[in-house]
Scaffold this motif. Structure first.
Motif, PDB file in Angstrom:
ATOM      1  N   ASN A  29       0.858  -1.179   0.000  1.00  0.00           N
ATOM      2  CA  ASN A  29       0.000   0.000   0.000  1.00  0.00           C
ATOM      3  C   ASN A  29       0.901   1.238   0.000  1.00  0.00           C
ATOM      4  O   ASN A  29       1.850   1.312   0.785  1.00  0.00           O
ATOM      5  N   ILE A  30       0.592   2.207  -0.847  1.00  0.00           N
ATOM      6  CA  ILE A  30       1.401   3.417  -0.944  1.00  0.00           C
ATOM      7  C   ILE A  30       0.628   4.598  -0.374  1.00  0.00           C
ATOM      8  O   ILE A  30      -0.578   4.713  -0.582  1.00  0.00           O
ATOM      9  N   SER A  31       1.334   5.455   0.372  1.00  0.00           N
ATOM     10  CA  SER A  31       0.704   6.668   0.893  1.00  0.00           C
ATOM     11  C   SER A  31       1.653   7.854   0.692  1.00  0.00           C
ATOM     12  O   SER A  31       2.865   7.687   0.611  1.00  0.00           O
ATOM     13  N   PHE A  32       1.054   9.024   0.627  1.00  0.00           N
ATOM     14  CA  PHE A  32       1.801  10.244   0.339  1.00  0.00           C
ATOM     15  C   PHE A  32       1.514  11.289   1.409  1.00  0.00           C
ATOM     16  O   PHE A  32       0.389  11.412   1.874  1.00  0.00           O
ATOM     17  N   ASN A  33       2.542  12.051   1.759  1.00  0.00           N
ATOM     18  CA  ASN A  33       2.362  13.172   2.667  1.00  0.00           C
ATOM     19  C   ASN A  33       3.176  14.357   2.133  1.00  0.00           C
ATOM     20  O   ASN A  33       4.366  14.458   2.392  1.00  0.00           O
ATOM     21  N   PRO A  34       2.528  15.242   1.371  1.00  0.00           N
ATOM     22  CA  PRO A  34       3.232  16.420   0.865  1.00  0.00           C
ATOM     23  C   PRO A  34       3.051  17.617   1.803  1.00  0.00           C
ATOM     24  O   PRO A  34       2.007  17.781   2.426  1.00  0.00           O
ATOM     25  N   LYS A  35       4.084  18.405   1.900  1.00  0.00           N
ATOM     26  CA  LYS A  35       3.976  19.685   2.611  1.00  0.00           C
ATOM     27  C   LYS A  35       4.944  20.661   1.959  1.00  0.00           C
ATOM     28  O   LYS A  35       5.857  20.248   1.247  1.00  0.00           O
ATOM     29  N   GLY A  36       4.715  21.935   2.191  1.00  0.00           N
ATOM     30  CA  GLY A  36       5.552  22.913   1.523  1.00  0.00           C
ATOM     31  C   GLY A  36       5.762  24.168   2.332  1.00  0.00           C
ATOM     32  O   GLY A  36       5.067  24.424   3.317  1.00  0.00           O
ATOM     33  N   VAL A  37       6.752  24.921   1.904  1.00  0.00           N
ATOM     34  CA  VAL A  37       7.046  26.228   2.482  1.00  0.00           C
ATOM     35  C   VAL A  37       7.190  27.205   1.323  1.00  0.00           C
ATOM     36  O   VAL A  37       7.975  26.971   0.396  1.00  0.00           O
ATOM     37  N   PHE A  38       6.399  28.286   1.372  1.00  0.00           N
ATOM     38  CA  PHE A  38       6.503  29.338   0.368  1.00  0.00           C
ATOM     39  C   PHE A  38       7.263  30.502   0.983  1.00  0.00           C
ATOM     40  O   PHE A  38       6.871  31.025   2.030  1.00  0.00           O
ATOM     41  N   TYR A  39       8.366  30.872   0.347  1.00  0.00           N
ATOM     42  CA  TYR A  39       9.184  31.999   0.807  1.00  0.00           C
ATOM     43  C   TYR A  39       8.780  33.228  -0.005  1.00  0.00           C
ATOM     44  O   TYR A  39       9.155  33.364  -1.176  1.00  0.00           O
ATOM     45  N   ALA A  40       7.994  34.095   0.619  1.00  0.00           N
ATOM     46  CA  ALA A  40       7.423  35.251  -0.081  1.00  0.00           C
ATOM     47  C   ALA A  40       8.488  36.229  -0.557  1.00  0.00           C
ATOM     48  O   ALA A  40       8.346  36.838  -1.624  1.00  0.00           O
ATOM     49  N   LYS A  41       9.555  36.372   0.215  1.00  0.00           N
ATOM     50  CA  LYS A  41      10.591  37.353  -0.106  1.00  0.00           C
ATOM     51  C   LYS A  41      11.230  37.094  -1.470  1.00  0.00           C
ATOM     52  O   LYS A  41      11.450  38.016  -2.247  1.00  0.00           O
ATOM     53  N   ASN A  42      11.515  35.827  -1.769  1.00  0.00           N
ATOM     54  CA  ASN A  42      12.166  35.525  -3.047  1.00  0.00           C
ATOM     55  C   ASN A  42      11.307  34.655  -3.969  1.00  0.00           C
ATOM     56  O   ASN A  42      11.798  34.172  -4.991  1.00  0.00           O
ATOM     57  N   ALA A  43      10.038  34.453  -3.624  1.00  0.00           N
ATOM     58  CA  ALA A  43       9.081  33.692  -4.442  1.00  0.00           C
ATOM     59  C   ALA A  43       9.587  32.296  -4.780  1.00  0.00           C
ATOM     60  O   ALA A  43       9.578  31.871  -5.924  1.00  0.00           O
ATOM     61  N   HIS A  44      10.046  31.580  -3.748  1.00  0.00           N
ATOM     62  CA  HIS A  44      10.473  30.186  -3.897  1.00  0.00           C
ATOM     63  C   HIS A  44       9.530  29.302  -3.103  1.00  0.00           C
ATOM     64  O   HIS A  44       9.000  29.709  -2.066  1.00  0.00           O
ATOM     65  N   VAL A 115       8.275  -1.294  -7.477  1.00  0.00           N
ATOM     66  CA  VAL A 115       8.010  -0.359  -8.569  1.00  0.00           C
ATOM     67  C   VAL A 115       6.702   0.346  -8.256  1.00  0.00           C
ATOM     68  O   VAL A 115       5.640  -0.272  -8.244  1.00  0.00           O
ATOM     69  N   LEU A 116       6.807   1.623  -7.969  1.00  0.00           N
ATOM     70  CA  LEU A 116       5.610   2.398  -7.661  1.00  0.00           C
ATOM     71  C   LEU A 116       4.782   2.566  -8.924  1.00  0.00           C
ATOM     72  O   LEU A 116       5.326   2.805 -10.009  1.00  0.00           O
ATOM     73  N   PRO A 117       3.473   2.456  -8.800  1.00  0.00           N
ATOM     74  CA  PRO A 117       2.626   2.643  -9.984  1.00  0.00           C
ATOM     75  C   PRO A 117       2.547   4.119 -10.356  1.00  0.00           C
ATOM     76  O   PRO A 117       2.839   5.001  -9.539  1.00  0.00           O
ATOM     77  N   THR A 118       2.170   4.386 -11.588  1.00  0.00           N
ATOM     78  CA  THR A 118       1.863   5.770 -11.931  1.00  0.00           C
ATOM     79  C   THR A 118       0.525   6.082 -11.272  1.00  0.00           C
ATOM     80  O   THR A 118      -0.387   5.248 -11.270  1.00  0.00           O
ATOM     81  N   VAL A 119       0.432   7.229 -10.671  1.00  0.00           N
ATOM     82  CA  VAL A 119      -0.781   7.596  -9.941  1.00  0.00           C
ATOM     83  C   VAL A 119      -1.196   9.011 -10.296  1.00  0.00           C
ATOM     84  O   VAL A 119      -0.375   9.839 -10.679  1.00  0.00           O
ATOM     85  N   ASN A 120      -2.478   9.268 -10.150  1.00  0.00           N
ATOM     86  CA  ASN A 120      -3.022  10.604 -10.325  1.00  0.00           C
ATOM     87  C   ASN A 120      -2.910  11.313  -8.976  1.00  0.00           C
ATOM     88  O   ASN A 120      -3.528  10.899  -8.004  1.00  0.00           O
ATOM     89  N   LEU A 121      -2.130  12.364  -8.928  1.00  0.00           N
ATOM     90  CA  LEU A 121      -1.857  13.066  -7.679  1.00  0.00           C
ATOM     91  C   LEU A 121      -2.778  14.262  -7.441  1.00  0.00           C
ATOM     92  O   LEU A 121      -2.571  15.015  -6.494  1.00  0.00           O
ATOM     93  N   MET A 122      -3.801  14.420  -8.284  1.00  0.00           N
ATOM     94  CA  MET A 122      -4.744  15.537  -8.125  1.00  0.00           C
ATOM     95  C   MET A 122      -5.406  15.523  -6.754  1.00  0.00           C
ATOM     96  O   MET A 122      -5.712  16.571  -6.196  1.00  0.00           O
ATOM     97  N   GLY A 123      -5.625  14.350  -6.197  1.00  0.00           N
ATOM     98  CA  GLY A 123      -6.274  14.235  -4.895  1.00  0.00           C
ATOM     99  C   GLY A 123      -5.460  14.802  -3.752  1.00  0.00           C
ATOM    100  O   GLY A 123      -5.974  14.969  -2.643  1.00  0.00           O
ATOM    101  N   LEU A 124      -4.195  15.112  -3.986  1.00  0.00           N
ATOM    102  CA  LEU A 124      -3.334  15.663  -2.935  1.00  0.00           C
ATOM    103  C   LEU A 124      -3.288  17.192  -2.945  1.00  0.00           C
ATOM    104  O   LEU A 124      -2.630  17.798  -2.108  1.00  0.00           O
ATOM    105  N   THR A 125      -3.999  17.807  -3.886  1.00  0.00           N
ATOM    106  CA  THR A 125      -3.952  19.267  -4.033  1.00  0.00           C
ATOM    107  C   THR A 125      -4.329  19.987  -2.746  1.00  0.00           C
ATOM    108  O   THR A 125      -3.583  20.843  -2.256  1.00  0.00           O
TER     109      THR A 125
END
Length: 136
Positions: A29-44, A115-125
């Motif tokens: 079973n595969i699971s995903f946990n995405p998280k992010g940091v937006f740096y406003a000063k330099n738009a990264h 071998v991870l399958p190709t997956v639709n990642l839209m559900g992680l938006t």
């Protein structure tokens, strides 16, 4: 208003753990946990993409990897200027690197490769949006 253009300018794997002590032909079973940091000063935008593969029968984490991906925007943008398509597309851009990495490290272990399958990642938006921190 002009759409914000973005590009992947770097990525790296920060963590990898393997445990292949599982039954042959185990269901994974595969699971995903995405998280992010937006740096406003330099738009990264720094994306952290954790991928876990578990054995259904034993509950064992077979593979766990963490990948950091670094994106820049073509012009000075605020978090509100980032288009909705950035979130699933950033994951879709980095996922092939994750797939290749997992396949390579499991192949080198001289076991049946994972071998991870190709997956639709839209559900992680929405998950990624909610787990995005903004730093000025």
């Amino acid at each position: 208003m002009e759409k914000a253009a973005f590009k992947l300018y770097n990525y790296r794997f920060t963590k990898a753990s393997l445990d292949f002590n599982i039954p042959n032909d185990a269901e994974l079973n595969i699971s995903f946990n995405p998280k992010g940091v937006f740096y406003a000063k330099n738009a990264h935008y720094d994306l952290v993409f954790d991928v876990t593969v578990e054995c259904v029968e034993t509950g064992t984490e077979v593979v766990k990897v963490s990948c950091e991906a670094f994106f820049s925007f073509g012009n000075k943008v605020s978090i509100e200027d980032i288009p909705d398509y950035f979130y699933p597309n950033s994951l879709a851009i980095i996922f092939p690197y994750v797939r290749a990495f997992v396949s390579t490290i499991s192949l080198q272990a001289n076991v049946q490769p994972v071998v991870l399958p190709t997956v639709n990642l839209m559900g992680l938006t929405e998950k990624l949006k909610k787990q995005t921190q903004i730093i000025d």
